[in-house]
Design a protein around this motif. Sequence first.
Motif, PDB file in Angstrom:
ATOM      1  N   GLN A  60       0.697  -1.160  -0.125  1.00 18.19           N
ATOM      2  CA  GLN A  60       0.029  -0.204  -0.035  1.00 18.19           C
ATOM      3  C   GLN A  60       0.865   1.163   0.097  1.00 18.19           C
ATOM      4  N   VAL A  61       2.028   1.359  -0.765  1.00 14.11           N
ATOM      5  CA  VAL A  61       2.775   2.578  -1.000  1.00 14.11           C
ATOM      6  C   VAL A  61       2.629   2.730  -2.621  1.00 14.11           C
ATOM      7  N   SER A  62       3.461   4.064  -2.786  1.00 16.71           N
ATOM      8  CA  SER A  62       3.434   4.171  -4.222  1.00 16.71           C
ATOM      9  C   SER A  62       4.748   3.331  -4.740  1.00 16.71           C
ATOM     10  N   ALA A  63       4.861   3.363  -6.182  1.00 19.32           N
ATOM     11  CA  ALA A  63       5.735   2.585  -6.710  1.00 19.32           C
ATOM     12  C   ALA A  63       7.170   3.389  -6.629  1.00 19.32           C
ATOM     13  N   SER A  64       7.391   4.878  -6.732  1.00 26.38           N
ATOM     14  CA  SER A  64       8.557   5.500  -6.176  1.00 26.38           C
ATOM     15  C   SER A  64       9.001   5.171  -4.847  1.00 26.38           C
ATOM     16  N   THR A  65       7.976   4.841  -4.027  1.00 29.56           N
ATOM     17  CA  THR A  65       8.712   4.549  -2.497  1.00 29.56           C
ATOM     18  C   THR A  65       8.991   3.093  -2.278  1.00 29.56           C
ATOM     19  N   ALA A  66       8.376   2.192  -3.387  1.00 31.46           N
ATOM     20  CA  ALA A  66       8.780   0.798  -3.307  1.00 31.46           C
ATOM     21  C   ALA A  66      10.070   0.639  -3.859  1.00 31.46           C
ATOM     22  N   SER A  67      10.556   1.625  -4.888  1.00 30.50           N
ATOM     23  CA  SER A  67      11.824   1.456  -5.783  1.00 30.50           C
ATOM     24  C   SER A  67      12.759   1.590  -4.876  1.00 30.50           C
ATOM     25  N   TRP A  68      12.607   2.226  -3.513  1.00 29.07           N
ATOM     26  CA  TRP A  68      13.510   2.495  -2.468  1.00 29.07           C
ATOM     27  C   TRP A  68      14.271   1.065  -2.170  1.00 29.07           C
ATOM     28  N   LEU A  69      13.712   0.124  -2.116  1.00 25.90           N
ATOM     29  CA  LEU A  69      13.999  -1.104  -1.714  1.00 25.90           C
ATOM     30  C   LEU A  69      15.199  -1.619  -2.462  1.00 25.90           C
ATOM     31  N   VAL A  70      15.357  -1.319  -3.808  1.00 25.32           N
ATOM     32  CA  VAL A  70      16.480  -1.505  -4.523  1.00 25.32           C
ATOM     33  C   VAL A  70      17.435  -0.568  -4.374  1.00 25.32           C
ATOM     34  N   THR A  71      17.044   0.915  -4.338  1.00 22.79           N
ATOM     35  CA  THR A  71      18.010   2.027  -4.465  1.00 22.79           C
ATOM     36  C   THR A  71      18.868   1.972  -3.056  1.00 22.79           C
ATOM     37  N   ILE A  72      18.360   1.745  -1.959  1.00 23.73           N
ATOM     38  CA  ILE A  72      18.877   1.777  -0.789  1.00 23.73           C
ATOM     39  C   ILE A  72      20.111   0.958  -0.707  1.00 23.73           C
ATOM     40  N   THR A  73      19.994  -0.408  -1.133  1.00 22.54           N
ATOM     41  CA  THR A  73      21.224  -1.044  -1.159  1.00 22.54           C
ATOM     42  C   THR A  73      22.402  -0.553  -2.062  1.00 22.54           C
ATOM     43  N   VAL A  74      22.062   0.104  -3.018  1.00 17.05           N
ATOM     44  CA  VAL A  74      23.044   0.714  -3.799  1.00 17.05           C
ATOM     45  C   VAL A  74      23.813   1.910  -3.098  1.00 17.05           C
ATOM     46  N   VAL A  75      22.907   2.682  -2.720  1.00 17.24           N
ATOM     47  CA  VAL A  75      23.446   3.693  -1.883  1.00 17.24           C
ATOM     48  C   VAL A  75      24.317   3.471  -0.731  1.00 17.24           C
ATOM     49  N   VAL A  76      24.081   2.557   0.283  1.00 12.01           N
ATOM     50  CA  VAL A  76      24.544   2.108   1.265  1.00 12.01           C
ATOM     51  C   VAL A  76      25.664   1.266   0.866  1.00 12.01           C
ATOM     52  N   ALA A  77      25.796   0.536   0.084  1.00 12.20           N
ATOM     53  CA  ALA A  77      27.071  -0.089  -0.440  1.00 12.20           C
ATOM     54  C   ALA A  77      28.023   0.884  -0.987  1.00 12.20           C
ATOM     55  N   ALA A  78      27.640   1.771  -1.682  1.00  8.21           N
ATOM     56  CA  ALA A  78      28.786   2.784  -2.231  1.00  8.21           C
ATOM     57  C   ALA A  78      29.442   3.589  -0.919  1.00  8.21           C
ATOM     58  N   ALA A  79      28.393   3.829   0.153  1.00 13.82           N
ATOM     59  CA  ALA A  79      29.144   4.469   1.052  1.00 13.82           C
ATOM     60  C   ALA A  79      29.836   3.605   2.140  1.00 13.82           C
ATOM     61  N   CYS A  80      29.558   2.378   2.327  1.00 22.45           N
ATOM     62  CA  CYS A  80      29.978   1.588   3.255  1.00 22.45           C
ATOM     63  C   CYS A  80      31.285   0.909   2.740  1.00 22.45           C
ATOM     64  N   ASN A  81      31.396   0.521   1.427  1.00 19.98           N
ATOM     65  CA  ASN A  81      32.667  -0.025   0.996  1.00 19.98           C
ATOM     66  C   ASN A  81      33.958   0.409   1.553  1.00 19.98           C
ATOM     67  N   PRO A  82      34.159   1.745   0.975  1.00 16.43           N
ATOM     68  CA  PRO A  82      35.474   2.102   1.454  1.00 16.43           C
ATOM     69  C   PRO A  82      35.657   2.000   2.983  1.00 16.43           C
ATOM     70  N   VAL A  83      34.566   2.431   3.658  1.00 17.02           N
ATOM     71  CA  VAL A  83      34.848   2.475   5.073  1.00 17.02           C
ATOM     72  C   VAL A  83      35.133   1.152   5.799  1.00 17.02           C
ATOM     73  N   LEU A  84      34.400   0.068   5.299  1.00 15.51           N
ATOM     74  CA  LEU A  84      34.719  -1.111   5.805  1.00 15.51           C
ATOM     75  C   LEU A  84      36.037  -1.587   5.427  1.00 15.51           C
ATOM     76  N   GLY A  85      36.600  -1.190   4.009  1.00  8.78           N
ATOM     77  CA  GLY A  85      37.772  -1.629   3.710  1.00  8.78           C
ATOM     78  C   GLY A  85      39.005  -1.064   4.376  1.00  8.78           C
ATOM     79  N   ARG A  86      38.661   0.299   4.958  1.00 11.31           N
ATOM     80  CA  ARG A  86      39.681   1.158   5.720  1.00 11.31           C
ATOM     81  C   ARG A  86      39.690   0.299   7.147  1.00 11.31           C
ATOM     82  N   ALA A 132      30.020  -5.282   0.948  1.00  7.58           N
ATOM     83  CA  ALA A 132      31.720  -4.975   1.209  1.00  7.58           C
ATOM     84  C   ALA A 132      32.443  -6.316   1.510  1.00  7.58           C
ATOM     85  N   ALA A 133      31.739  -7.459   1.672  1.00  9.69           N
ATOM     86  CA  ALA A 133      32.435  -8.921   1.867  1.00  9.69           C
ATOM     87  C   ALA A 133      33.163  -8.901   0.630  1.00  9.69           C
TER      88      ALA A 133
END
Length: 284
Positions: A60-86, A132-133
């Motif tokens: 019961q949400v909009s399509a744009s809101t549901a699409s964040w279920l895919v987008t958030i993984t990419v955003v978090v991965a881009a932010a956390c990969n260098p941090v966990l690497g360090r 990051a694994a």
Amino acid sequence: MSSEATARGVVPASGAAGQLELGSTRGRLVTIVLAMGGLVVSLTQTLVVPVLPTLPGTLQVSASTASWLVTITVVVAAACNPVLGRLGDQFGVRRMILLAQAMFITGSLVCALTTNISILILGRGLQGISTAAIPLSISLIARLLGPERRTSAIALVSAMLGIGGAIGLPLAGLISQAWGFHALFWVAAAIGVPTIAATRLLVPEVGSAEAPSPSISPAVLCCCSASRACSSPSAAEPNGVGPHRRPSASSRSGFSPLRCSCGSSCADAFRWLTSGWPGSGPSR
């Protein structure tokens, strides 16, 4: 190698390369475990893609809101990969691999137990940390294996990123069609448990030089200084050039973006990722 380090399964940093050989049973086993771990976490890329068209009606949400279920993984991965690497360089690569895999299991359980879109996005964000694994596994292999065996092992682990994404699409479609989209996350958590157990039991740690103790996290510095910049009036002159220039709208409101006080903390965070903790370098 000291007896204490051997008992903990830690390979010393000095002379670490070549400690294991891919042709040996142990080296082959370590490579397979890391490759399977990369395959499991790479499923996060396409886990919900097949069910995405049906999620707006189900949740019961909009399509744009549901699409964040895919987008958030990419955003978090881009932010956390260098941090966990360090952090892997500072505190141990295997430890960060285990952390990433634990985030995959935690995120899967969070998503499996809710239909609230905000909590689902949070769980998918936790799953995004797990990507990051793969670079961490490549780093560990580079330290453990000799140069003649290293290339093929790194290629195998790197290939898991594409293979996991390709397998995830049809597998997720079949599972969701039979048992619903929550079953995707139950299955993901179920395959994550033996993966993290195998990594914990079979993959050795590479010892590293003692890291300097951090005084304060760069992320905390950025947050605090950004809050200060947004809530406190700027002490600088309008436009920074003198009293006879007309102040800009941002200066009249008490905030000068060109003099944002979070700049130094962001620079500290960047130096931490590329060299070490803020303040840990040689004094000038």
